[in-house]
Design a protein around this motif. Structure first.
Motif, PDB file in Angstrom:
ATOM      1  N   ILE A  25       0.829  -1.210   0.000  1.00  0.00           N
ATOM      2  CA  ILE A  25       0.000   0.000   0.000  1.00  0.00           C
ATOM      3  C   ILE A  25       0.861   1.257   0.000  1.00  0.00           C
ATOM      4  CG2 ILE A  25      -1.799   1.271   1.240  1.00  0.00           C
ATOM      5  CD1 ILE A  25      -2.728  -1.450   0.168  1.00  0.00           C
ATOM      6  N   TRP A  26       1.908   1.250   0.818  1.00  0.00           N
ATOM      7  CA  TRP A  26       2.804   2.406   0.963  1.00  0.00           C
ATOM      8  C   TRP A  26       4.231   1.980   0.615  1.00  0.00           C
ATOM      9  CZ3 TRP A  26      -0.514   1.210   5.176  1.00  0.00           C
ATOM     10  CH2 TRP A  26      -1.616   2.053   5.288  1.00  0.00           C
ATOM     11  N   PRO A  27       4.615   1.999  -0.642  1.00  0.00           N
ATOM     12  CA  PRO A  27       5.955   1.523  -1.039  1.00  0.00           C
ATOM     13  C   PRO A  27       7.101   2.288  -0.382  1.00  0.00           C
ATOM     14  CG  PRO A  27       4.576   1.948  -2.964  1.00  0.00           C
ATOM     15  CD  PRO A  27       3.816   2.412  -1.768  1.00  0.00           C
ATOM     16  N   LEU A  28       6.856   3.526   0.037  1.00  0.00           N
ATOM     17  CA  LEU A  28       7.921   4.340   0.628  1.00  0.00           C
ATOM     18  C   LEU A  28       7.856   4.383   2.151  1.00  0.00           C
ATOM     19  CD1 LEU A  28       7.891   7.311  -1.915  1.00  0.00           C
ATOM     20  CD2 LEU A  28       9.345   5.278  -1.902  1.00  0.00           C
ATOM     21  N   ALA A  29       7.136   3.452   2.751  1.00  0.00           N
ATOM     22  CA  ALA A  29       7.027   3.420   4.216  1.00  0.00           C
ATOM     23  C   ALA A  29       8.406   3.290   4.854  1.00  0.00           C
ATOM     24  CB  ALA A  29       6.139   2.253   4.648  1.00  0.00           C
ATOM     25  N   HIS A  30       8.589   4.006   5.951  1.00  0.00           N
ATOM     26  CA  HIS A  30       9.836   3.903   6.722  1.00  0.00           C
ATOM     27  C   HIS A  30       9.790   2.599   7.515  1.00  0.00           C
ATOM     28  CE1 HIS A  30      10.845   8.049   5.826  1.00  0.00           C
ATOM     29  NE2 HIS A  30       9.597   8.363   6.131  1.00  0.00           N
ATOM     30  N   THR A  31      10.888   1.878   7.531  1.00  0.00           N
ATOM     31  CA  THR A  31      10.940   0.585   8.217  1.00  0.00           C
ATOM     32  C   THR A  31      12.176   0.522   9.117  1.00  0.00           C
ATOM     33  OG1 THR A  31      12.047  -0.378   6.316  1.00  0.00           O
ATOM     34  CG2 THR A  31       9.663  -0.627   6.399  1.00  0.00           C
ATOM     35  N   PRO A  32      12.117   1.178  10.280  1.00  0.00           N
ATOM     36  CA  PRO A  32      13.298   1.238  11.149  1.00  0.00           C
ATOM     37  C   PRO A  32      13.719  -0.103  11.734  1.00  0.00           C
ATOM     38  CG  PRO A  32      11.403   2.211  12.234  1.00  0.00           C
ATOM     39  CD  PRO A  32      10.992   1.919  10.821  1.00  0.00           C
ATOM     40  N   LEU A  33      12.884  -1.119  11.648  1.00  0.00           N
ATOM     41  CA  LEU A  33      13.244  -2.425  12.196  1.00  0.00           C
ATOM     42  C   LEU A  33      13.762  -3.382  11.126  1.00  0.00           C
ATOM     43  CD1 LEU A  33      10.285  -2.951  14.685  1.00  0.00           C
ATOM     44  CD2 LEU A  33      12.519  -1.923  15.107  1.00  0.00           C
ATOM     45  N   ALA A  34      13.918  -2.896   9.909  1.00  0.00           N
ATOM     46  CA  ALA A  34      14.404  -3.758   8.822  1.00  0.00           C
ATOM     47  C   ALA A  34      15.766  -4.340   9.176  1.00  0.00           C
ATOM     48  CB  ALA A  34      14.505  -2.960   7.526  1.00  0.00           C
ATOM     49  N   GLY A  35      15.925  -5.620   8.915  1.00  0.00           N
ATOM     50  CA  GLY A  35      17.188  -6.289   9.174  1.00  0.00           C
ATOM     51  C   GLY A  35      17.281  -6.949  10.533  1.00  0.00           C
ATOM     52  N   THR A  36      16.306  -6.703  11.396  1.00  0.00           N
ATOM     53  CA  THR A  36      16.324  -7.374  12.693  1.00  0.00           C
ATOM     54  C   THR A  36      15.867  -8.818  12.524  1.00  0.00           C
ATOM     55  OG1 THR A  36      14.099  -6.569  13.194  1.00  0.00           O
ATOM     56  CG2 THR A  36      15.940  -5.265  14.021  1.00  0.00           C
ATOM     57  N   ARG A  37      16.287  -9.674  13.444  1.00  0.00           N
ATOM     58  CA  ARG A  37      16.010 -11.100  13.306  1.00  0.00           C
ATOM     59  C   ARG A  37      15.086 -11.645  14.387  1.00  0.00           C
ATOM     60  NH1 ARG A  37      21.883 -13.257  13.293  1.00  0.00           N
ATOM     61  NH2 ARG A  37      22.001 -11.562  14.776  1.00  0.00           N
ATOM     62  N   GLY A  38      14.266 -10.818  14.943  1.00  0.00           N
ATOM     63  CA  GLY A  38      13.330 -11.311  15.946  1.00  0.00           C
ATOM     64  C   GLY A  38      12.922 -10.217  16.911  1.00  0.00           C
ATOM     65  N   MET A  39      11.996 -10.571  17.775  1.00  0.00           N
ATOM     66  CA  MET A  39      11.421  -9.618  18.718  1.00  0.00           C
ATOM     67  C   MET A  39      12.485  -8.988  19.623  1.00  0.00           C
ATOM     68  SD  MET A  39       8.733  -8.083  19.762  1.00  0.00           S
ATOM     69  CE  MET A  39       7.292  -9.004  19.303  1.00  0.00           C
ATOM     70  N   GLY A  40      13.449  -9.767  20.073  1.00  0.00           N
ATOM     71  CA  GLY A  40      14.494  -9.218  20.943  1.00  0.00           C
ATOM     72  C   GLY A  40      15.294  -8.123  20.260  1.00  0.00           C
ATOM     73  N   GLU A  41      15.709  -8.380  19.026  1.00  0.00           N
ATOM     74  CA  GLU A  41      16.459  -7.357  18.275  1.00  0.00           C
ATOM     75  C   GLU A  41      15.580  -6.152  17.958  1.00  0.00           C
ATOM     76  OE1 GLU A  41      18.606  -8.640  14.825  1.00  0.00           O
ATOM     77  OE2 GLU A  41      19.607 -10.251  15.903  1.00  0.00           O
ATOM     78  N   GLN A  42      14.309  -6.393  17.677  1.00  0.00           N
ATOM     79  CA  GLN A  42      13.401  -5.279  17.397  1.00  0.00           C
ATOM     80  C   GLN A  42      13.258  -4.388  18.623  1.00  0.00           C
ATOM     81  OE1 GLN A  42       9.846  -7.276  16.091  1.00  0.00           O
ATOM     82  NE2 GLN A  42      10.604  -7.518  13.998  1.00  0.00           N
ATOM     83  N   MET A  43      13.085  -4.998  19.786  1.00  0.00           N
ATOM     84  CA  MET A  43      12.944  -4.215  21.014  1.00  0.00           C
ATOM     85  C   MET A  43      14.224  -3.443  21.323  1.00  0.00           C
ATOM     86  SD  MET A  43      10.679  -6.890  23.255  1.00  0.00           S
ATOM     87  CE  MET A  43      10.699  -5.885  24.724  1.00  0.00           C
ATOM     88  N   ALA A  44      15.377  -4.077  21.098  1.00  0.00           N
ATOM     89  CA  ALA A  44      16.647  -3.388  21.334  1.00  0.00           C
ATOM     90  C   ALA A  44      16.802  -2.202  20.397  1.00  0.00           C
ATOM     91  CB  ALA A  44      17.810  -4.369  21.147  1.00  0.00           C
ATOM     92  N   ARG A  45      16.448  -2.377  19.121  1.00  0.00           N
ATOM     93  CA  ARG A  45      16.570  -1.270  18.165  1.00  0.00           C
ATOM     94  C   ARG A  45      15.618  -0.135  18.531  1.00  0.00           C
ATOM     95  NH1 ARG A  45      17.024  -2.152  11.946  1.00  0.00           N
ATOM     96  NH2 ARG A  45      18.829  -3.295  12.729  1.00  0.00           N
ATOM     97  N   LEU A  46      14.410  -0.467  18.923  1.00  0.00           N
ATOM     98  CA  LEU A  46      13.462   0.572  19.337  1.00  0.00           C
ATOM     99  C   LEU A  46      13.975   1.333  20.551  1.00  0.00           C
ATOM    100  CD1 LEU A  46      10.072  -1.275  18.849  1.00  0.00           C
ATOM    101  CD2 LEU A  46      10.917   0.679  17.539  1.00  0.00           C
ATOM    102  N   ALA A  47      14.612   0.629  21.488  1.00  0.00           N
ATOM    103  CA  ALA A  47      15.170   1.295  22.673  1.00  0.00           C
ATOM    104  C   ALA A  47      16.259   2.275  22.272  1.00  0.00           C
ATOM    105  CB  ALA A  47      15.705   0.257  23.655  1.00  0.00           C
TER     106      ALA A  47
END
Length: 58
Positions: A25-47
């Motif tokens: 729907i939004w081809p230019l959406a920002h994806t700051p969690l791209a490249g993470t390999r799971g919930m733990g890495e996603q939470m760390a990146r968000l922190a």
């Protein structure tokens, strides 16, 4: 429903499967969690992103 397609910017927080759906729907959406390999890495990146944002506000 059409108005939702006009949103800009769009930030997609999720795994690759969900981000792929968002990008249909939004081809230019920002994806700051791209490249993470799971919930733990996603939470760390968000922190890290949150901490950096808080420092910018000081």
């Amino acid at each position: 429903m059409r108005d939702i397609v006009l949103l800009d910017p769009v930030v997609a927080l999720g795994g690759a499967r969900h981000v792929g759906l968002v990008r249909t729907i939004w081809p230019l959406a920002h994806t700051p969690l791209a490249g993470t390999r799971g919930m733990g890495e996603q939470m760390a990146r968000l922190a890290v992103l949150r901490k950096g944002h808080e420092q910018q506000l000081m």
